[in-house]
Design a protein around this motif. Structure first.
Motif, mmCIF file in Angstrom:
data_model
loop_
_atom_site.group_PDB
_atom_site.id
_atom_site.type_symbol
_atom_site.label_atom_id
_atom_site.label_comp_id
_atom_site.label_asym_id
_atom_site.label_seq_id
_atom_site.Cartn_x
_atom_site.Cartn_y
_atom_site.Cartn_z
ATOM 1 N N LYS A 55 -20.254 -15.592 0.995
ATOM 2 C CA LYS A 55 -20.207 -15.182 2.407
ATOM 3 C C LYS A 55 -21.393 -14.259 2.662
ATOM 4 C CE LYS A 55 -15.299 -15.628 3.444
ATOM 5 N NZ LYS A 55 -14.079 -14.936 3.848
ATOM 6 N N LEU A 114 5.144 -6.899 -11.997
ATOM 7 C CA LEU A 114 6.487 -7.296 -11.553
ATOM 8 C C LEU A 114 7.538 -7.007 -12.617
ATOM 9 C CD1 LEU A 114 5.812 -10.677 -9.691
ATOM 10 C CD2 LEU A 114 5.919 -8.364 -8.779
ATOM 11 N N VAL A 157 0.645 -16.480 -1.530
ATOM 12 C CA VAL A 157 -0.031 -17.435 -0.637
ATOM 13 C C VAL A 157 -0.741 -16.705 0.515
ATOM 14 C CG1 VAL A 157 1.184 -19.593 -1.128
ATOM 15 C CG2 VAL A 157 2.255 -17.927 0.381
ATOM 16 N N GLY A 158 -1.565 -15.717 0.134
ATOM 17 C CA GLY A 158 -2.380 -15.001 1.119
ATOM 18 C C GLY A 158 -3.834 -15.440 1.000
ATOM 19 N N ASN A 159 -4.713 -14.711 1.678
ATOM 20 C CA ASN A 159 -6.139 -15.064 1.643
ATOM 21 C C ASN A 159 -6.767 -14.821 0.271
ATOM 22 O OD1 ASN A 159 -6.563 -16.074 4.241
ATOM 23 N ND2 ASN A 159 -6.680 -14.019 5.105
ATOM 24 N N VAL A 160 -6.250 -13.845 -0.471
ATOM 25 C CA VAL A 160 -6.795 -13.608 -1.809
ATOM 26 C C VAL A 160 -6.513 -14.825 -2.693
ATOM 27 C CG1 VAL A 160 -6.614 -12.208 -3.899
ATOM 28 C CG2 VAL A 160 -6.767 -11.082 -1.669
ATOM 29 N N ARG A 182 7.064 -17.330 -3.000
ATOM 30 C CA ARG A 182 8.502 -17.036 -3.138
ATOM 31 C C ARG A 182 9.267 -17.407 -1.875
ATOM 32 N NH1 ARG A 182 8.635 -10.406 -3.163
ATOM 33 N NH2 ARG A 182 7.239 -10.108 -1.414
ATOM 34 N N ARG A 183 8.533 -17.432 -0.733
ATOM 35 C CA ARG A 183 9.192 -17.861 0.508
ATOM 36 C C ARG A 183 8.698 -19.271 0.875
ATOM 37 N NH1 ARG A 183 8.964 -13.386 4.927
ATOM 38 N NH2 ARG A 183 6.855 -12.937 4.186
ATOM 39 N N LYS A 189 0.565 -16.616 4.293
ATOM 40 C CA LYS A 189 -0.168 -15.502 4.912
ATOM 41 C C LYS A 189 -1.656 -15.819 5.081
ATOM 42 C CE LYS A 189 2.858 -11.765 4.535
ATOM 43 N NZ LYS A 189 2.984 -10.905 3.365
ATOM 44 N N GLU A 194 -9.909 -19.929 5.958
ATOM 45 C CA GLU A 194 -10.085 -19.830 4.497
ATOM 46 C C GLU A 194 -9.590 -21.105 3.815
ATOM 47 O OE1 GLU A 194 -11.910 -17.244 3.581
ATOM 48 O OE2 GLU A 194 -11.776 -16.692 5.700
ATOM 49 N N ALA A 303 -1.692 -13.019 -7.207
ATOM 50 C CA ALA A 303 -2.446 -12.643 -6.009
ATOM 51 C C ALA A 303 -1.419 -12.131 -5.000
ATOM 52 C CB ALA A 303 -3.216 -13.840 -5.474
ATOM 53 N N ILE A 304 -0.766 -11.049 -5.384
ATOM 54 C CA ILE A 304 0.395 -10.547 -4.619
ATOM 55 C C ILE A 304 0.110 -9.168 -4.018
ATOM 56 C CG2 ILE A 304 2.058 -11.883 -5.985
ATOM 57 C CD1 ILE A 304 2.632 -9.340 -7.616
ATOM 58 N N SER A 360 -3.718 -3.001 0.136
ATOM 59 C CA SER A 360 -3.912 -4.437 0.412
ATOM 60 C C SER A 360 -3.576 -4.819 1.845
ATOM 61 C CB SER A 360 -3.063 -5.283 -0.546
ATOM 62 O OG SER A 360 -3.511 -5.112 -1.853
ATOM 63 N N GLY A 362 -5.117 -5.692 5.427
ATOM 64 C CA GLY A 362 -6.086 -5.984 6.474
ATOM 65 C C GLY A 362 -7.521 -6.193 6.041
ATOM 66 N N LEU A 363 -8.323 -6.547 7.048
ATOM 67 C CA LEU A 363 -9.721 -6.905 6.852
ATOM 68 C C LEU A 363 -10.610 -5.661 6.885
ATOM 69 C CD1 LEU A 363 -9.820 -9.987 9.251
ATOM 70 C CD2 LEU A 363 -9.387 -9.957 6.799
HETATM 71 N N1 NAP Z 1 -11.203 -14.207 3.714
HETATM 72 C C1 NAP Z 1 -10.572 -13.198 4.205
HETATM 73 O O1 NAP Z 1 -10.648 -12.909 5.372
HETATM 74 C C2 NAP Z 1 -9.750 -12.398 3.257
HETATM 75 C C3 NAP Z 1 -9.796 -12.691 1.904
HETATM 76 C C4 NAP Z 1 -8.994 -11.980 1.037
HETATM 77 C C5 NAP Z 1 -8.177 -10.975 1.528
HETATM 78 N N2 NAP Z 1 -8.168 -10.694 2.841
HETATM 79 C C6 NAP Z 1 -7.229 -9.693 3.387
HETATM 80 O O2 NAP Z 1 -6.867 -8.759 2.391
HETATM 81 C C7 NAP Z 1 -5.482 -8.400 2.545
HETATM 82 C C8 NAP Z 1 -4.737 -8.617 1.245
HETATM 83 O O3 NAP Z 1 -4.636 -9.999 0.981
HETATM 84 P P1 NAP Z 1 -3.589 -10.566 -0.101
HETATM 85 O O4 NAP Z 1 -3.733 -12.025 -0.125
HETATM 86 O O5 NAP Z 1 -3.715 -9.770 -1.344
HETATM 87 O O6 NAP Z 1 -2.191 -10.100 0.505
HETATM 88 P P2 NAP Z 1 -1.135 -10.824 1.487
HETATM 89 O O7 NAP Z 1 -1.795 -11.509 2.612
HETATM 90 O O8 NAP Z 1 -0.125 -9.783 1.807
HETATM 91 O O9 NAP Z 1 -0.449 -11.946 0.563
HETATM 92 C C9 NAP Z 1 0.262 -11.584 -0.567
HETATM 93 C C10 NAP Z 1 1.107 -12.758 -1.045
HETATM 94 O O10 NAP Z 1 1.776 -12.365 -2.234
HETATM 95 C C11 NAP Z 1 3.183 -12.578 -2.098
HETATM 96 N N3 NAP Z 1 3.914 -11.583 -2.836
HETATM 97 C C12 NAP Z 1 3.906 -10.237 -2.666
HETATM 98 N N4 NAP Z 1 4.732 -9.651 -3.543
HETATM 99 C C13 NAP Z 1 5.284 -10.648 -4.276
HETATM 100 C C14 NAP Z 1 6.221 -10.663 -5.326
HETATM 101 N N5 NAP Z 1 6.749 -9.547 -5.791
HETATM 102 N N6 NAP Z 1 6.573 -11.862 -5.852
HETATM 103 C C15 NAP Z 1 6.039 -13.006 -5.396
HETATM 104 N N7 NAP Z 1 5.138 -13.050 -4.385
HETATM 105 C C16 NAP Z 1 4.776 -11.874 -3.835
HETATM 106 C C17 NAP Z 1 3.435 -12.482 -0.611
HETATM 107 O O11 NAP Z 1 4.647 -13.131 -0.310
HETATM 108 P P3 NAP Z 1 5.628 -12.556 0.848
HETATM 109 O O12 NAP Z 1 4.985 -12.940 2.123
HETATM 110 O O13 NAP Z 1 6.902 -13.221 0.573
HETATM 111 O O14 NAP Z 1 5.670 -11.059 0.654
HETATM 112 C C18 NAP Z 1 2.186 -13.178 -0.058
HETATM 113 O O15 NAP Z 1 2.340 -14.574 -0.094
HETATM 114 C C19 NAP Z 1 -4.954 -9.236 3.690
HETATM 115 O O16 NAP Z 1 -5.004 -8.490 4.870
HETATM 116 C C20 NAP Z 1 -5.928 -10.389 3.763
HETATM 117 O O17 NAP Z 1 -6.022 -11.012 5.018
HETATM 118 C C21 NAP Z 1 -8.930 -11.400 3.722
#
Ligand code: NAP
Ligand code: FAD
Length: 451
Positions: A55, A114, A157-160, A182-183, A189, A194, A303-304, A360, A362-363
């Motif tokens: 990027k 965990l 299942v987030g952006n990471v 898990r959901r 997310k 992405e 990636a949680i 963790s 937001g952007l």
């Molecule tokens: N390209 C981009 O713009 C970009 C790239 C990377 C990151 N980011 C940003 O950085 C922030 C962090 O991103 P992220 O992906 O780390 O976090 P996230 O968006 O909060 O996603 C975390 C994922 O992990 C799961 N999770 C959390 N705890 C868990 C557990 N104990 N067991 C199983 N699954 C679990 C969540 O499921 P649940 O929903 O069930 O909790 C969710 O699917 C976000 O705001 C994201 O948008 C942006």
């Protein structure tokens, strides 16, 4: 307090990621002398070492802003300095030097374990941060070996998750990537944008089968599987051309319960418990059904999300440093002040912002705003105290007594120039040294001072 008096004030900002740098700018613009201490040699935090390496436009735009901030005359930068209980100096040291206001913007550097059996298997269990630091060339992660097998499970299942899937699919080119949620499909997310980088590898037939498998559970909480399908498919029109045969799948309603390893200390499976969804306060929660299955995989990457560093020297709760529930200097209704829940009192003068305040979350733009708001809280507090001029001197003296190189903003400018020249020489969009030694050499820092 007059502007002249305010100029006497010095604030230490710990961490030079987006939150720290924009907080530093806010403080310096108000006439405060800022000393930024950063663990990494380079500033930028996850903007440098998290955002996906290709990027370029976004990363360069941010670097340009960071460069301008570092150029502010009343802002000093000291890289390669770790603050914390096991660091080069602690919060208590800073307090003892006389600093009254300290901003903690160190991101979320801890790991969200965990507590699953098998999490300590030596080969094949990783946490997202380590992997993204690795492929973004942050020492020492850049120089550590990571065992990436053929079949990788990504938990979350987030952006990471999608960033790492992108690396596994487009760079490492593994056989299979399975994202484990898990959901359900309605709770993913990640952003459509992405998904565009990897959707060409998504097994769409498997997705339909998976949606059919979870339909009853989704409908039990009033969700429409077709809507979820449409959301995922919305990335298809702008799908990037595939470059590998990697099969990418999404696996829903599955919560990891155990990681299995073989006699060589290598991951060979991920046990999951099937879940169902329950409604709670307008949201859903995953609840285990007791049915367990083993997925055949050889690498698992969590990636949680992350949590803050527990050894930093501040109380931790809900993955972040504890905030004062009744802040004296709230900004937009948010508390940026730290709190000791055991003593039930605020930790005076210690402010948090960015991912240190909410791990963790937001952007970059959010971290920036948070840093600026946190700085405004600190500025209000500074109205009530005077920082002795001896504090900055004591800190500089301490830093230069450490047996390691301390990196200044002039060093960073030299490093950037060498990397830029190297990129041009090699015809690359970007060149980055992957080791501290190479960076030190490029900055002309004496070998005797090596890390
Ligand atoms: N390209 C981009 O713009 C970009 C790239 C990377 C990151 N980011 C940003 O950085 C922030 C962090 O991103 P992220 O992906 O780390 O976090 P996230 O968006 O909060 O996603 C975390 C994922 O992990 C799961 N999770 C959390 N705890 C868990 C557990 N104990 N067991 C199983 N699954 C679990 C969540 O499921 P649940 O929903 O069930 O909790 C969710 O699917 C976000 O705001 C994201 O948008 C942006
Ligand atoms: C993999 C990934 C990809 C992302 N991609 C995007 C994207 O494409 N677009 C987007 O807008 N956002 C993206 N984000 C989100 C964005 O990176 C964050 O919002 C932002 O970086 C958080 O800023 P921060 O300053 O709070 O923390 P960080 O960026 O983590 O910065 C923390 C800083 O503190 C320093 N530090 C840590 N511990 C210490 C210590 N003990 N002592 C001294 N210094 C310390 C570190 O060296 C670092 O410089 C991504 C995040 C991740 C994890």
């Amino acid at each position: 307090m007059s502007t002249e008096e305010q100029k006497q004030q010095t604030v230490v900002v710990i961490g030079a990621g987006p939150a720290g740098l924009f907080a530093a700018r806010e403080l310096a613009s108000a006439g405060v002398h800022v000393i930024a201490l950063n663990r990494d040699i380079k500033p930028g935090g996850l903007a440098e070492y998290g955002i996906y390496p290709t990027k370029h436009k976004m990363k360069d735009g941010l670097r340009k802003q960071f460069r301008q901030i570092l150029q502010m005359p009343n802002l000093d930068y000291y890289g390669n300095v770790m603050v914390g209980q096991n660091g080069d100096l602690s919060l208590t040291d800073l307090k003892n030097m006389g600093f009254k206001a300290i901003m903690v913007t160190a991101g979320a550097q801890g790991t969200k374990w965990l507590g699953l059996p098998g999490e300590d298997i030596p080969k094949g269990v990783y946490h997202a941060k380590d992997i993204v630091y690795h492929y973004n060339k942050l020492p020492p992660y850049s120089q550590r070996p990571y065992y990436i097998g053929k079949k990788v499970a990504l938990v979350g299942v987030g952006n990471v998750m999608l960033d790492i899937a992108r690396w596994l699919i487009r760079t490492i080119k593994v056989d299979e990537v399975t994202a484990v949620a898990r959901r359900g499909p309605a709770e993913v997310k990640f952003d459509k944008k992405e998904m565009e980088y990897v959707i060409a590898n998504l097994d769409l037939q498997a997705l339909d089968e998976e949606l059919a498998r979870v339909t009853t559970v989704m409908e039990s909480v009033g969700q429409d599987p077709n809507e979820a399908r449409e959301y995922i498919h919305s990335a298809l029109p702008k799908a990037l051309e595939p470059v590998s045969q990697t099969r990418f799948r999404l696996h829903f309603l599955a919560s990891p319960t155990q990681i299995l390893g073989n006699s060589e200390g290598q991951v060979c499976g991920l046990e999951i418990e099937e879940t169902k969804l329950v409604r709670t306060n307008g949201d859903t929660k995953a609840r285990g059904t007791g049915v367990k299955r083993v997925m055949e995989i050889d690498t698992v990457i969590f990636a949680i999300g992350d949590r803050v560093d527990e050894h930093f020297g501040l109380p931790v709760q809900w993955n972040a440093f504890v905030k004062n529930p009744n802040p004296s200097y709230p900004v937009d209704g948010i508390s940026y002040e730290t709190f000791d829940p055991e003593a039930n009192k605020p930790l005076e003068g210690i402010f948090v912002a960015g991912w240190s305040r909410e791990a963790s979350s937001g952007l970059v733009g959010i971290a920036r705003k948070d840093g600026e708001r946190g700085a405004r809280a600190a500025l209000q507090y500074l109205e009530t105290v005077t920082v002795p001029t001896t504090a900055a001197k004591a800190l500089i003296q301490h830093l230069y007594q450490l047996e390691k190189p301390i990196i200044t903003k002039e060093d960073i400018a030299r490093l950037e120039a060498v990397e830029q020249a190297e990129a041009e020489r090699q015809g690359l969009e970007e060149f980055k040294f992957a080791g501290n030694d190479e960076m030190l050499e490029a900055m002309g820092i004496e070998i005797a001072q090596k890390l």
